[in-house]
Design a protein around this motif. Sequence first.
Motif, PDB file in Angstrom:
ATOM      1  N   ASP A  18     -45.676  17.476   1.777  1.00 39.37           N
ATOM      2  CA  ASP A  18     -46.218  18.838   1.836  1.00 39.37           C
ATOM      3  C   ASP A  18     -46.505  19.253   3.277  1.00 39.37           C
ATOM      4  O   ASP A  18     -46.226  20.376   3.679  1.00 39.37           O
ATOM      5  CB  ASP A  18     -47.512  18.929   1.014  1.00 39.37           C
ATOM      6  N   LEU A  19     -47.085  18.338   4.046  1.00 40.28           N
ATOM      7  CA  LEU A  19     -47.410  18.672   5.433  1.00 40.28           C
ATOM      8  C   LEU A  19     -46.160  19.028   6.217  1.00 40.28           C
ATOM      9  O   LEU A  19     -46.172  19.910   7.068  1.00 40.28           O
ATOM     10  CB  LEU A  19     -48.124  17.508   6.119  1.00 40.28           C
ATOM     11  N   TYR A  20     -45.084  18.305   5.937  1.00 38.21           N
ATOM     12  CA  TYR A  20     -43.841  18.563   6.659  1.00 38.21           C
ATOM     13  C   TYR A  20     -43.047  19.698   6.038  1.00 38.21           C
ATOM     14  O   TYR A  20     -41.955  20.022   6.486  1.00 38.21           O
ATOM     15  CB  TYR A  20     -42.986  17.296   6.723  1.00 38.21           C
ATOM     16  N   GLY A  21     -43.573  20.270   4.957  1.00 42.58           N
ATOM     17  CA  GLY A  21     -42.888  21.387   4.333  1.00 42.58           C
ATOM     18  C   GLY A  21     -41.570  21.001   3.679  1.00 42.58           C
ATOM     19  O   GLY A  21     -40.619  21.782   3.682  1.00 42.58           O
ATOM     20  N   VAL A  22     -41.497  19.796   3.134  1.00 48.63           N
ATOM     21  CA  VAL A  22     -40.270  19.374   2.466  1.00 48.63           C
ATOM     22  C   VAL A  22     -40.123  20.145   1.159  1.00 48.63           C
ATOM     23  O   VAL A  22     -41.067  20.210   0.367  1.00 48.63           O
ATOM     24  CB  VAL A  22     -40.306  17.855   2.166  1.00 48.63           C
ATOM     25  N   ALA A  23     -38.967  20.753   0.960  1.00 46.08           N
ATOM     26  CA  ALA A  23     -38.754  21.588  -0.225  1.00 46.08           C
ATOM     27  C   ALA A  23     -38.924  20.763  -1.486  1.00 46.08           C
ATOM     28  O   ALA A  23     -38.576  19.582  -1.533  1.00 46.08           O
ATOM     29  CB  ALA A  23     -37.355  22.195  -0.180  1.00 46.08           C
ATOM     30  N   LYS A  24     -39.510  21.394  -2.520  1.00 43.10           N
ATOM     31  CA  LYS A  24     -39.704  20.694  -3.794  1.00 43.10           C
ATOM     32  C   LYS A  24     -38.356  20.275  -4.378  1.00 43.10           C
ATOM     33  O   LYS A  24     -38.238  19.224  -4.993  1.00 43.10           O
ATOM     34  CB  LYS A  24     -40.428  21.614  -4.792  1.00 43.10           C
ATOM     35  N   LYS A  25     -37.377  21.112  -4.139  1.00 45.10           N
ATOM     36  CA  LYS A  25     -36.050  20.821  -4.646  1.00 45.10           C
ATOM     37  C   LYS A  25     -35.449  19.668  -3.823  1.00 45.10           C
ATOM     38  O   LYS A  25     -35.418  19.727  -2.600  1.00 45.10           O
ATOM     39  CB  LYS A  25     -35.169  22.079  -4.508  1.00 45.10           C
ATOM     40  N   GLY A  26     -35.042  18.643  -4.502  1.00 44.20           N
ATOM     41  CA  GLY A  26     -34.444  17.515  -3.810  1.00 44.20           C
ATOM     42  C   GLY A  26     -35.466  16.516  -3.284  1.00 44.20           C
ATOM     43  O   GLY A  26     -35.112  15.465  -2.785  1.00 44.20           O
ATOM     44  N   ARG A  27     -36.755  16.869  -3.409  1.00 43.42           N
ATOM     45  CA  ARG A  27     -37.777  15.971  -2.883  1.00 43.42           C
ATOM     46  C   ARG A  27     -37.850  14.675  -3.694  1.00 43.42           C
ATOM     47  O   ARG A  27     -37.909  13.584  -3.147  1.00 43.42           O
ATOM     48  CB  ARG A  27     -39.132  16.675  -2.904  1.00 43.42           C
ATOM     49  N   ARG A  28     -37.838  14.853  -5.000  1.00 41.78           N
ATOM     50  CA  ARG A  28     -37.935  13.708  -5.899  1.00 41.78           C
ATOM     51  C   ARG A  28     -36.846  12.676  -5.584  1.00 41.78           C
ATOM     52  O   ARG A  28     -37.100  11.488  -5.482  1.00 41.78           O
ATOM     53  CB  ARG A  28     -37.816  14.219  -7.347  1.00 41.78           C
ATOM     54  N   GLU A  29     -35.632  13.189  -5.349  1.00 42.16           N
ATOM     55  CA  GLU A  29     -34.506  12.281  -5.080  1.00 42.16           C
ATOM     56  C   GLU A  29     -34.726  11.526  -3.773  1.00 42.16           C
ATOM     57  O   GLU A  29     -34.470  10.336  -3.671  1.00 42.16           O
ATOM     58  CB  GLU A  29     -33.188  13.072  -4.989  1.00 42.16           C
ATOM     59  N   ARG A  30     -35.209  12.285  -2.787  1.00 40.24           N
ATOM     60  CA  ARG A  30     -35.401  11.651  -1.484  1.00 40.24           C
ATOM     61  C   ARG A  30     -36.477  10.553  -1.567  1.00 40.24           C
ATOM     62  O   ARG A  30     -36.330   9.479  -1.005  1.00 40.24           O
ATOM     63  CB  ARG A  30     -35.790  12.692  -0.436  1.00 40.24           C
ATOM     64  N   ILE A  31     -37.568  10.864  -2.285  1.00 37.57           N
ATOM     65  CA  ILE A  31     -38.638   9.866  -2.419  1.00 37.57           C
ATOM     66  C   ILE A  31     -38.103   8.637  -3.141  1.00 37.57           C
ATOM     67  O   ILE A  31     -38.350   7.504  -2.735  1.00 37.57           O
ATOM     68  CB  ILE A  31     -39.855  10.472  -3.160  1.00 37.57           C
ATOM     69  N   ASP A  32     -37.344   8.864  -4.204  1.00 36.38           N
ATOM     70  CA  ASP A  32     -36.773   7.746  -4.956  1.00 36.38           C
ATOM     71  C   ASP A  32     -35.909   6.878  -4.060  1.00 36.38           C
ATOM     72  O   ASP A  32     -35.969   5.650  -4.101  1.00 36.38           O
ATOM     73  CB  ASP A  32     -35.929   8.268  -6.128  1.00 36.38           C
ATOM     74  N   GLU A  33     -35.119   7.559  -3.245  1.00 35.19           N
ATOM     75  CA  GLU A  33     -34.228   6.842  -2.343  1.00 35.19           C
ATOM     76  C   GLU A  33     -35.025   5.971  -1.363  1.00 35.19           C
ATOM     77  O   GLU A  33     -34.715   4.798  -1.156  1.00 35.19           O
ATOM     78  CB  GLU A  33     -33.397   7.877  -1.581  1.00 35.19           C
TER      79      GLU A  33
END
Lengths: 389, 328, 315
Positions: free
Chosen positions: C102-117
């Motif tokens: 959130d602080l870095y303003g990472v878009a909600k879309k695609g966030r889940r995938e990136r975290i999983d990765e």
Amino acid sequence: MRDSREKASTSGLSARRVFAIARKEFTHVLRDWRSLTLALAIPVMLILLFGYALNLDVKNVPTIVYDASGTPESRDFVRLFGGSTYFTFVDRCDNHRDIARAIDRGRAMVAIVIPTDFAECVNAGRKAEIQVIVDGSDANTGRLVTGYVSAVGLIYYRNLVVKRAEQAGGGAVSMPVSVEHRAWYNPELRSTNNIIPGIIAIVMMVIAAILTSTTVAKEWELGTMEQLISTPVRVQELVVGKLTPFFVIGFLDVTVAVAMGQWIFGVPLRGNAALLFLMAAVFLIGALSTGFMISAMLKTQVLATQIALLSTYLPTLLLSGFVFAIENMPQAIRAITYFVPARYFIAIMRGIYMKGIGLDVMWFNALLLSLWALFMFALANRKLRLKLD
Amino acid sequence: MKTESTDIAVSVSGLTRKFGNFVAVDNVSFDVRKGEIFGFIGPNGAGKSTTIRMLCGLLMPTSGEGRVAGYDISREQEKIKKQIGYMSQKFSLYADLTVEENINFYGGIYGLKASELKARGEWVIEMAGLTDHRRSLTGILSGGWKQRLALGCAILHEPPIIFLDEPTSGVDPISRRAFWDLIYEMSARGVTVFVTTHYMDEAEYCDRIALIYRGLVIALGTPQELKTERMSDEILDVRCENPHDAMDEIEELACVKDVALFGSGLHVVTPDASLAETEVASLLNEKGYGFDAIGRISPSLEDVFVSLIEEADSENDGGGTMREARDA
Amino acid sequence: MDAIRTEGLTRRFKDLTAVNRLTVNVKRGEIFGLVGPDGAGKTTTMRMLSAILTPTDGSGWVMGYDIRTECAAVKDRIAYMSQQFGLYTDLTVMENIEFYADLYGVAKKGRRERIDELLNFSYMHPFKRRLAGNLSGGMKQKLQLMCALIHTPEVMLLDEPTNGVDPVSRRDFWRILYRLLSEGVTIFVSTAYLDEAERCNRIGLMHEGELIAQGTPSEVKKLMRGRIIAITSPEARRIAYLLKSELEAVSICIFGDSVHVVTDSPEKTSVSAGKIISESGLSADSIRSIDATLEDVFVSMLGEKRASAGAEDEN
């Protein structure tokens, strides 16, 4: 891993960051029973403590009576005292020497001397001079008792007037307006009614300042601040985000305090509740910002909490007009009270609570309070630096 | 009660310490001989400090027993304290006192007579190389000096056993070397040294070491024994271009168990070094990685430690290990 | 454009000059290692480059943005990992990651995938609901790295990320760094482990606030005077003592289970060392001439510095 270069713009203020910070702070509070206690249980305890212990009413004051008049009129008058819970007759006497002895020995705190011409004065509609002798070694009680005696005097007069009017078959007799008013705002002269609005101010000021006094200092101490300030987070986002949860908690505290006043202490709210909460919100923002600013400046939790406690509790308790009437203070001290924000807030609270008056009367107090809150909030923003130096 | 004089300075069996549900030290047993340098090696949080605190009588064991200088660690803490010197991880020196004032303070704590204190104090100052700084505030000294002063203060009363908890943590390589010289000096004079560290190269300097991991002692012996006996696999040292890219491909080979970066090269863990050597060489040639050398080497202690940790992780599924994470 | 460039970067704290006229440049996509003892000024340098500490003097640019005047732009492009654990111990792994996203303003879309990765890659998936305070040291470091990586930074500034971490976690950590490097991220890392410094494209050796050497590891090694004879033996310590008194050499140091003898004439020295060892009844597994390691260089260069400063007599 390096999928998209698209990135939300971080140039302006971001509501998402504010929300993220607020949520994080909430989680901290919810997971730490100490802060939860401080936020919710302590205010309730403080209100109970102040409400019961700091009861400024005096009851069953040992009283000696010297009835020099000895008429039915004077006996009526004395009976009125006996019927009140404030006075307990310990003795009667017929000279001033006995009075002096009784007070010196601590047997009586108050002596009521009814002059020989009491009945004549009353019947002639002239003012009777009742002498009240008070043990001055307890100034506070003395002042209160004097107040009670004049209140009893008023009641006696009123009864008398009503009785005469009845006898005369109509024709109301009016009493001096100014005296009448005082009794209306607080007819039973209950100090609780006066105290509860003040307690709300103290509790809010102290709890709010202490809650926020650790919030920045803790991050400096734990080393989480270093990581946090390496992100694009802005000062205003951090201030608003961190204050939000404490604002919610503080508001909850105000609600609980008002409810306790209403139902536990039976203090009626005469004025506009919405105005009360609005003013409380303004006061809260100022108090929270004060704690935040201290925290941002000192960077250590223990020191910040101590300073926050000292700098809010004592002035608010002593210089706000809560315990000691501002009119009775020496000139120099009275000047200082203008810098105690609780002074304005307590005046507003009492106005709303007891007189039911609104901003049309209290706009100046409200203005000063708002200016203070705005100033503290700006200062909190200014003092928070996102640098290690 | 003191047992008969033996050549054992520290003896521990089944030592266990729990903090709530967390088992910090789990059923640990070992002996330390007199005059030995005994290394307690493991990553941060493995249980090193907890063990050392129990041995120094600062923390009660949950179960198990131990003896230090013949005294029981659960019942005779005060007697133990007279026999030992303890240097904690955070050097407990007063930054606002001078070097001499710190020494005098600790001398007083240990109850040294004025004449003894004078002699020992001089010895400490000389040993720590602080002759020119005896009147300097301790706070302004560099890490290496502070560390030697702390050691000096811990051994003012000439204890026969000293416990050093991560003494070289955060100190530069040169000061670390100088510190180990001091340890050897003391050992040569018959003092038993019990030292914890997470630096693998320091493990080599000990007479015997115990590897502790997640509260368990997973290996015990001389560095030589651990390297020759506890490592069933063989190690190939590979020097090639772009080792971090090559390692992924080498790892695919059937004869290779594990590949790790080691310095600027790679260490390949394999059950059969000669087979792996030819296979790795042909793979590197095929894929076009230029390479300087491939050769079988004797494992370093780090290789041994890694292999033992992975072995331990695969055996127990207690929460939070790397191997568990990989299998999950 | 260089990823990082500084000119005469200086930071003073009262009387102490923590970083003194540091001039360094790091190319894009490079991994640069800052090596030096404690108190050399590594952390201060890192903090200035992360725009969280104001330089006293000199200037610096990260991805072309001035670290003095364009702090916000710098912070948008970097990921900084402080030496001290900087995350919230009372939040879970996921909560910490989400907070930083959130602080870095990472878009909600695609966030889940990136975290999983990120979780998969760091082997942290099974621990995502665990409080950060209950993680082991190695996992804490990896979590901090994940939080820093959530916004796909262009430059990473890592302050001693593997200090005190177990060897297995250290290896995992370096794998992640290499993966980032292959994706074009620039990495600026400080370390006290000299074997890690060997893996960097280029290194800078810091001492008392100054950069005393800079270059590729092999360039830096060339700065060392003399050749090195390594004598490997289980009795390394005794051999070192013996040689110190019997052998003429530039320096004699112990490295784990071997003794490193620095000499200008390697052949002659090997022969005489072998003789001294066998005469004294000790034995050596091998005596051979080796390439200098960075630690050799470090010890020799800092030793010279200290000798010339006359402050301490270490050997």
